[in-house]
Scaffold this active site. Structure first.
Site, PDB file in Angstrom:
ATOM      1  N   VAL A   1     -12.268  15.185 -22.148  1.00 49.70           N
ATOM      2  CA  VAL A   1     -12.660  16.231 -21.191  1.00 49.70           C
ATOM      3  C   VAL A   1     -12.587  17.577 -21.895  1.00 49.70           C
ATOM      4  O   VAL A   1     -11.560  17.932 -22.471  1.00 49.70           O
ATOM      5  CB  VAL A   1     -11.726  16.262 -19.967  1.00 49.70           C
ATOM      6  CG1 VAL A   1     -12.158  17.357 -18.989  1.00 49.70           C
ATOM      7  CG2 VAL A   1     -11.700  14.915 -19.270  1.00 49.70           C
TER       8      VAL A   1
ATOM      9  N   GLY B 186     -30.834  20.580 -29.655  1.00 47.03           N
ATOM     10  CA  GLY B 186     -29.818  19.525 -29.726  1.00 47.03           C
ATOM     11  C   GLY B 186     -28.698  19.719 -28.708  1.00 47.03           C
ATOM     12  O   GLY B 186     -27.675  19.033 -28.757  1.00 47.03           O
TER      13      GLY B 186
ATOM     14  N   LYS C 147     -15.686  13.413 -15.966  1.00 48.47           N
ATOM     15  CA  LYS C 147     -14.590  14.257 -16.450  1.00 48.47           C
ATOM     16  C   LYS C 147     -13.727  14.737 -15.283  1.00 48.47           C
ATOM     17  O   LYS C 147     -12.504  14.800 -15.386  1.00 48.47           O
ATOM     18  CB  LYS C 147     -15.164  15.443 -17.221  1.00 48.47           C
ATOM     19  CG  LYS C 147     -15.836  15.000 -18.528  1.00 48.47           C
ATOM     20  CD  LYS C 147     -16.675  16.104 -19.107  1.00 48.47           C
ATOM     21  CE  LYS C 147     -17.319  15.690 -20.417  1.00 48.47           C
ATOM     22  NZ  LYS C 147     -18.348  16.646 -20.860  1.00 48.47           N
TER      23      LYS C 147
ATOM     24  N   LYS D 276     -14.988   9.653 -22.464  1.00 49.45           N
ATOM     25  CA  LYS D 276     -14.750   9.931 -21.027  1.00 49.45           C
ATOM     26  C   LYS D 276     -15.382   8.863 -20.153  1.00 49.45           C
ATOM     27  O   LYS D 276     -14.881   8.562 -19.069  1.00 49.45           O
ATOM     28  CB  LYS D 276     -15.291  11.307 -20.628  1.00 49.45           C
ATOM     29  CG  LYS D 276     -16.797  11.406 -20.500  1.00 49.45           C
ATOM     30  CD  LYS D 276     -17.407  12.248 -21.529  1.00 49.45           C
ATOM     31  CE  LYS D 276     -18.856  11.999 -21.741  1.00 49.45           C
ATOM     32  NZ  LYS D 276     -19.365  12.609 -22.952  1.00 49.45           N
TER      33      LYS D 276
ATOM     34  N   THR E  79     -20.808  12.349 -35.260  1.00 52.33           N
ATOM     35  CA  THR E  79     -20.456  13.767 -35.150  1.00 52.33           C
ATOM     36  C   THR E  79     -18.938  13.943 -35.111  1.00 52.33           C
ATOM     37  O   THR E  79     -18.348  14.676 -35.926  1.00 52.33           O
ATOM     38  CB  THR E  79     -21.070  14.344 -33.844  1.00 52.33           C
ATOM     39  OG1 THR E  79     -22.464  14.061 -33.865  1.00 52.33           O
ATOM     40  CG2 THR E  79     -20.841  15.825 -33.721  1.00 52.33           C
ATOM     41  N   VAL E  80     -18.292  13.272 -34.177  1.00 53.14           N
ATOM     42  CA  VAL E  80     -16.854  13.492 -33.979  1.00 53.14           C
ATOM     43  C   VAL E  80     -16.036  12.783 -35.071  1.00 53.14           C
ATOM     44  O   VAL E  80     -15.076  13.356 -35.608  1.00 53.14           O
ATOM     45  CB  VAL E  80     -16.428  13.007 -32.567  1.00 53.14           C
ATOM     46  CG1 VAL E  80     -14.944  13.225 -32.365  1.00 53.14           C
ATOM     47  CG2 VAL E  80     -17.222  13.745 -31.491  1.00 53.14           C
TER      48      VAL E  80
ATOM     49  N   VAL F  39       4.572  15.451 -39.008  1.00 53.90           N
ATOM     50  CA  VAL F  39       4.936  14.111 -38.520  1.00 53.90           C
ATOM     51  C   VAL F  39       5.867  13.357 -39.475  1.00 53.90           C
ATOM     52  O   VAL F  39       6.395  12.308 -39.121  1.00 53.90           O
ATOM     53  CB  VAL F  39       3.677  13.245 -38.238  1.00 53.90           C
ATOM     54  CG1 VAL F  39       2.826  13.883 -37.166  1.00 53.90           C
ATOM     55  CG2 VAL F  39       2.860  12.988 -39.503  1.00 53.90           C
TER      56      VAL F  39
HETATM   57  N1  NAP Z   1     -20.204  14.964 -29.826  1.00 53.93           N
HETATM   58  C1  NAP Z   1     -19.318  15.666 -29.153  1.00 53.93           C
HETATM   59  O1  NAP Z   1     -19.276  16.896 -29.250  1.00 53.93           O
HETATM   60  C2  NAP Z   1     -18.322  14.976 -28.265  1.00 53.93           C
HETATM   61  C3  NAP Z   1     -17.402  15.728 -27.523  1.00 53.93           C
HETATM   62  C4  NAP Z   1     -16.438  15.076 -26.727  1.00 53.93           C
HETATM   63  C5  NAP Z   1     -16.424  13.706 -26.691  1.00 53.93           C
HETATM   64  N2  NAP Z   1     -17.347  12.985 -27.395  1.00 53.93           N
HETATM   65  C6  NAP Z   1     -17.289  11.527 -27.326  1.00 53.93           C
HETATM   66  O2  NAP Z   1     -16.982  11.042 -28.628  1.00 53.93           O
HETATM   67  C7  NAP Z   1     -17.586   9.773 -28.839  1.00 53.93           C
HETATM   68  C8  NAP Z   1     -18.454   9.839 -30.113  1.00 53.93           C
HETATM   69  O3  NAP Z   1     -19.423  10.836 -29.983  1.00 53.93           O
HETATM   70  P1  NAP Z   1     -20.333  11.306 -31.219  1.00 53.93           P
HETATM   71  O4  NAP Z   1     -21.077  12.477 -30.744  1.00 53.93           O
HETATM   72  O5  NAP Z   1     -19.520  11.399 -32.445  1.00 53.93           O
HETATM   73  O6  NAP Z   1     -21.326  10.055 -31.324  1.00 53.93           O
HETATM   74  P2  NAP Z   1     -22.284   9.690 -32.561  1.00 53.93           P
HETATM   75  O7  NAP Z   1     -22.543  10.859 -33.419  1.00 53.93           O
HETATM   76  O8  NAP Z   1     -23.422   8.940 -31.969  1.00 53.93           O
HETATM   77  O9  NAP Z   1     -21.395   8.672 -33.413  1.00 53.93           O
HETATM   78  C9  NAP Z   1     -21.106   7.359 -33.003  1.00 53.93           C
HETATM   79  C10 NAP Z   1     -20.568   6.607 -34.180  1.00 53.93           C
HETATM   80  O10 NAP Z   1     -20.179   5.299 -33.768  1.00 53.93           O
HETATM   81  C11 NAP Z   1     -20.824   4.341 -34.602  1.00 53.93           C
HETATM   82  N3  NAP Z   1     -21.102   3.170 -33.765  1.00 53.93           N
HETATM   83  C12 NAP Z   1     -21.800   3.159 -32.587  1.00 53.93           C
HETATM   84  N4  NAP Z   1     -21.837   1.899 -32.094  1.00 53.93           N
HETATM   85  C13 NAP Z   1     -21.176   1.131 -32.984  1.00 53.93           C
HETATM   86  C14 NAP Z   1     -20.883  -0.258 -33.053  1.00 53.93           C
HETATM   87  N5  NAP Z   1     -21.274  -1.108 -32.095  1.00 53.93           N
HETATM   88  N6  NAP Z   1     -20.186  -0.711 -34.111  1.00 53.93           N
HETATM   89  C15 NAP Z   1     -19.778   0.117 -35.081  1.00 53.93           C
HETATM   90  N7  NAP Z   1     -20.008   1.454 -35.071  1.00 53.93           N
HETATM   91  C16 NAP Z   1     -20.703   1.928 -34.035  1.00 53.93           C
HETATM   92  C17 NAP Z   1     -22.078   5.014 -35.121  1.00 53.93           C
HETATM   93  O11 NAP Z   1     -22.461   4.394 -36.356  1.00 53.93           O
HETATM   94  P3  NAP Z   1     -23.675   4.968 -37.250  1.00 53.93           P
HETATM   95  O12 NAP Z   1     -23.156   6.285 -37.787  1.00 53.93           O
HETATM   96  O13 NAP Z   1     -23.875   3.977 -38.296  1.00 53.93           O
HETATM   97  O14 NAP Z   1     -24.822   5.135 -36.319  1.00 53.93           O
HETATM   98  C18 NAP Z   1     -21.577   6.438 -35.317  1.00 53.93           C
HETATM   99  O15 NAP Z   1     -20.938   6.586 -36.548  1.00 53.93           O
HETATM  100  C19 NAP Z   1     -18.377   9.485 -27.555  1.00 53.93           C
HETATM  101  O16 NAP Z   1     -17.566   8.706 -26.694  1.00 53.93           O
HETATM  102  C20 NAP Z   1     -18.595  10.862 -26.943  1.00 53.93           C
HETATM  103  O17 NAP Z   1     -18.759  10.847 -25.546  1.00 53.93           O
HETATM  104  C21 NAP Z   1     -18.279  13.595 -28.185  1.00 53.93           C
END
Ligand code: NAP
Length: 428
Positions: free
Chosen positions: A132, A187, A205, A105, A13-14, A33
């Protein structure tokens, strides 16, 4: 202009949001930059996963070490999540002199001090604005905007899932379980919602915000945590009747260099700016000794808001690179840690008691409060058509947490009390 090369750990997602912003705003970003920003390599778990973003397949690897050890890469953007393994990747990247931008976080709340110490040793930047309140630039605000002030209080709605659930319960009179199910369908809540609904995500946080606000090392264990799974629609109806909204609030307070920090469902006065923050939105209220009240509001999650914070951190790293000052602005907490004891933590309380419906009960109850010197703001007794017990609703004046704990223990032992049905902190 030599491009700055970025390695991305994660394209979920991010991560996809980061690619969109870096590509979509490239002209503007490179003007700010002074160099193009290039995403050089991307680590994912599963290369075959369908994605709604197109990236050159040659950039993608399933081995994060390939990204971290790529000598061309200057900055690692970590958006894969996880704790133990991810910490190893980040520490190794710092060892190799790479700067870090992360949204993690969990990692920063648990291992932030170790990571920041390593960054300082290696003169690298570690920025974590997105960790956060997603798109709200609260971390930079605490570090830079309030550098001249003494922060006395931080209150945060920093978990969108629980704010969505409590807002819906309040707006529709719905039960916790019904709204949770709906939030999972949309979701907004994970299939295992424990970390959100039990307050752990918010606690992580708040530990980060407390560390930055009070310039001391606030750890997760310092945060007293309770979640929203016990909040009933009746509690919310009572809150409304008394002129309050129910929110999962993180509250960090500091007085004479001693702090307290907690996350709990809280009844907040309806006119307070935090009371009108509804749905998945986040907000952080900061009270500074000199500045007074301030509040920061916005999207706490989502691909683009979160990526906005990440790319802003990336811009900050690259500006530091140009000036040769990376790692110099790292905020490592410098004040000795002093946690308040329960005797020194004061707040108002709401209690709902189910009691014998007979004369003299109220007097016995108010006597308990008097014994521990807790004074009462209001007491209401009412019959309940669905319940043979009478209900007594009590709001206290400010009372110490220690005294309230004694009151609660004593009330639970009184034979006329069938149940202390609810107990909430009251703010505003
Ligand atoms: N989602 C939000 O709105 C949000 C907001 C603030 C902070 N965050 C933080 O941002 C981070 C990412 O969140 P997200 O929602 O983007 O998570 P996500 O959609 O689950 O994406 C995680 C990504 O990391 C990859 N990945 C996971 N484990 C891996 C590994 N061992 N080796 C290589 N790649 C790996 C996954 O690969 P695949 O795509 O192949 O599965 C995926 O592309 C988290 O720490 C979360 O707490 C998220």
């Amino acid at each position: 202009m030599k491009p700055v090369k970025v390695g991305l750990l994660g394209l979920g997602t991010v991560g996809a949001g980061v690619v969109r912003i870096v590509e979509g705003n490239q002209e503007d970003l490179s003007s700010q930059v002074g160099s193009p920003i290039v995403i050089e390599r991307i680590a994912v778990k599963n290369v075959d996963k369908p994605r709604d973003i197109e990236v050159d397949a040659a950039l993608i690897t399933t081995d994060p070490w390939e990204v971290i050890r790529d000598p061309e890469i200057d900055v690692i953007v970590e958006v894969m999540g996880g704790i133990a393994g991810t910490k190893e990747y980040i520490l190794e990247a710092l060892e190799l002199g790479k700067h870090i931008v992360t949204a993690n976080k969990d990692l920063m709340a648990l291992h932030g001090s170790e990571i920041l110490a390593k960054a300082q040793e290696k003169q690298c930047d570690v920025f974590y604005e997105a960790s956060v309140a997603g798109g709200i630039p609260i971390i930079r605000t605490l570090i830079e905007g309030f550098s001249s002030d003494k922060i006395k209080k931080i209150m945060g709605i920093v978990n969108g899932t629980t704010n969505y659930i409590l807002s819906k319960m309040s707006q529709e009179g719905a039960s916790y379980h019904d709204v949770l199910k709906e939030a999972q369908g949309l979701g907004y809540a994970e299939s295992d919602p424990t970390s959100d609904v039990e307050g752990l995500d918010a606690a992580r946080k708040m530990a980060i915000l407390g560390t930055l606000g009070f310039r001391t090392n606030v750890e997760l264990n310092d945060v007293s945590v309770s979640g929203i799974s016990g909040v009933s629609k009746e509690d919310i109806a009572f809150a409304k009747r008394l002129g309050y909204d129910m929110k999962l609030l993180g509250i960090a307070e500091c007085e004479d260099e001693e702090f307290s920090i907690s996350v709990q469902p809280t009844m907040i006065r309806t006119g307070h700016p935090l009371a009108s923050v509804n749905g998945v939105f986040n907000a952080v209220y900061v009270y500074g000794q000199a500045v007074g009240e301030t509040m920061f509001y916005g999207a706490g999650a989502g691909a683009m808001p979160t990526a906005t914070s990440i790319v802003a951190d990336l811009v900050a790293v690259i500006k530091n690179l140009k000036l040769g000052v990376n790692g110099l602005k790292q905020i490592v907490p410098y004040k000795q840690k002093k946690l308040k004891s329960d005797e020194d933590i004061f707040y108002k309380n709401f209690l709902l008691l189910h009691v014998d419906d007979k004369a003299g009960v109220l007097a016995k109850i108010t006597q308990v409060f008097a014994e521990y010197e807790v004074s009462l703001d209001s007491v209401v007794q009412q019959a309940n058509a669905n319940n043979p017990d009478a209900e007594i609703i009590i709001v206290t004046h400010n009372a110490s947490k220690a005294s309230m704990n004694k009151v609660l223990r004593h009330l639970e032992e009184l034979p006329v009390i069938h149940r202390v049905k609810s107990h909430y902190r009251v703010e505003g």
